[in-house]
Structures are given as C-alpha cells and as structure tokens.
Design a protein around this motif. Structure first.
Motif, short mmCIF file in Angstrom:
data_model
loop_
_atom_site.label_atom_id
_atom_site.label_comp_id
_atom_site.label_asym_id
_atom_site.label_seq_id
_atom_site.Cartn_x
_atom_site.Cartn_y
_atom_site.Cartn_z
N ILE A 99 58.32 35.11 -71.70
CA ILE A 99 58.41 36.36 -72.80
C ILE A 99 58.06 37.41 -71.72
CG2 ILE A 99 57.38 37.54 -74.53
CD1 ILE A 99 58.84 35.06 -75.39
N PRO A 100 59.16 38.48 -71.41
CA PRO A 100 58.81 39.60 -71.03
C PRO A 100 57.84 40.40 -71.50
CG PRO A 100 61.51 39.39 -71.54
CD PRO A 100 60.41 38.35 -72.39
N ARG A 101 57.27 41.03 -70.65
CA ARG A 101 56.08 41.75 -70.95
C ARG A 101 56.25 42.88 -71.78
NH1 ARG A 101 53.36 43.26 -65.56
NH2 ARG A 101 54.40 41.62 -64.66
N ILE A 102 57.48 43.47 -71.84
CA ILE A 102 57.50 44.59 -72.91
C ILE A 102 57.41 44.32 -74.20
CG2 ILE A 102 60.15 44.45 -72.88
CD1 ILE A 102 58.39 47.72 -72.99
N CYS A 108 52.56 45.07 -80.36
CA CYS A 108 51.43 45.71 -80.71
C CYS A 108 51.66 47.00 -81.60
CB CYS A 108 50.81 46.18 -79.41
SG CYS A 108 49.93 44.64 -78.41
N GLU A 109 52.96 47.65 -81.34
CA GLU A 109 53.39 48.86 -82.08
C GLU A 109 53.42 48.33 -83.63
OE1 GLU A 109 56.74 50.31 -80.10
OE2 GLU A 109 55.43 50.80 -78.40
N GLY A 149 52.85 36.26 -60.80
CA GLY A 149 54.00 36.48 -60.05
C GLY A 149 55.36 36.53 -61.02
N TYR A 150 54.98 36.73 -62.39
CA TYR A 150 56.01 36.90 -63.34
C TYR A 150 56.29 38.33 -63.67
CZ TYR A 150 58.86 35.74 -67.58
OH TYR A 150 59.52 35.75 -68.35
N ASP A 151 57.62 38.74 -63.18
CA ASP A 151 57.72 40.35 -63.04
C ASP A 151 58.48 40.76 -64.34
OD1 ASP A 151 60.05 39.27 -62.38
OD2 ASP A 151 60.14 40.30 -60.49
N GLN A 152 58.72 40.02 -65.25
CA GLN A 152 59.65 40.53 -66.17
C GLN A 152 58.69 41.46 -67.19
OE1 GLN A 152 62.30 38.29 -68.32
NE2 GLN A 152 63.41 37.39 -66.64
#
Length: 152
Positions: A99-102, A108-109, A149-152
């Motif tokens: 799951i990408p962090r965005i 949350c919104e 190291g997960y950069d998404q």
C-alpha cells in the motif's frame, strides 16, 4: 503540528460510539473512501471489482472496516506508546499489501470527515485533535516505511 497526549484524550472523549460498533463505522469509512477515491478501492483485491451496491452490507467490507476502527482505537488508547502497533501495521501494509503511503493520508482525511458527520458534538477542537493524532500516525507509518526501504 504534532499530537500531544491532550489530543488523544480529546478524541477518546468522543470515541465511544466507534469503539462500540467498529464494523458499522468501519464500513462507513471504507465506503466513503471508495466513493471519494475510486482508485484506492483497487488496492483491496476482495473489493476491487465490486460496485457500490455490492459493497452495501457486505460482510467482508464490514469485517475489514471493523479492523480499521479497532486498530485506530488501539492506537488512540496507546497515546504516545504506539511504536509496536504502528510497526506491525506498517510492515503488513508495506511488505504484504504493498500500500503506497499516500493512502494513509487519504483514509485519515476520510476518517475525520466521517467522525465529524457521525459523532455528536465532534466539533472543530475535536476535529483538530483527530487531525493531529492522525498526522502523527501517518508520520510514524512513513518512518517505518522508510526503515523497510519501501518508498511508495
């Protein structure tokens, strides 16, 4: 602004309805998430191909929504002592679910909007406190993602 213990306490003062019925509120949160951000629904294999109508009263959606609310309740109750909980959530969401962090910002919104609509008396101060708490959650999840190291 980062969350302080008072922010957690302010949110917890209103949180009883969600804690008492996590599946109901979790379902509402996920339905709203998918409605307002259709691309996010694709990240959930079980729900990716389902229509809005098929998601209504869907036991799997209710169960997953219940988990979301229960984990958030656990996070709130731990206040500033949530490192292990966040680490476990980050690990599963980064490594297993990809799951990408965005998406944590997006949900949350949605959580703030649903809380404002559904919790009696959940006014501006409580909403600000919840935003602060959820921002801390996002920041901590991001730090874990970085560590993995997960950069998404």
């Amino acid at each position: 602004m980062c969350a302080c213990v008072a922010d957690y306490e302010k949110v917890l003062n209103f949180w009883a309805p969600l804690e008492a019925n996590p599946k109901l509120y979790g379902e509402i949160i996920l339905q709203r998430l998918f409605e307002t951000n259709p691309d996010v629904q694709k990240l959930f294999p079980k729900f990716a191909a389902l229509s809005k109508e098929q998601l209504q009263d869907n036991p799997d959606l209710q169960a997953h929504g219940g988990i979301v609310v229960c984990k958030l309740t656990e996070f709130l109750k731990q206040k500033k002592e949530h490192k292990d909980l966040v680490g476990d959530l980050a690990e599963s969401h980064a490594k297993q679910h990809k799951i990408p962090r965005i998406n944590f910002q997006i949900i949350c919104e949605v959580i703030v909007i649903v809380a404002a609509e559904k919790i009696d008396g959940f006014g501006t101060d409580a909403q600000t406190a919840l935003k602060n708490v959820l921002k801390e959650f996002q920041t901590d999840m991001g730090a874990c993602y970085d560590a993995f190291g997960y950069d998404q």
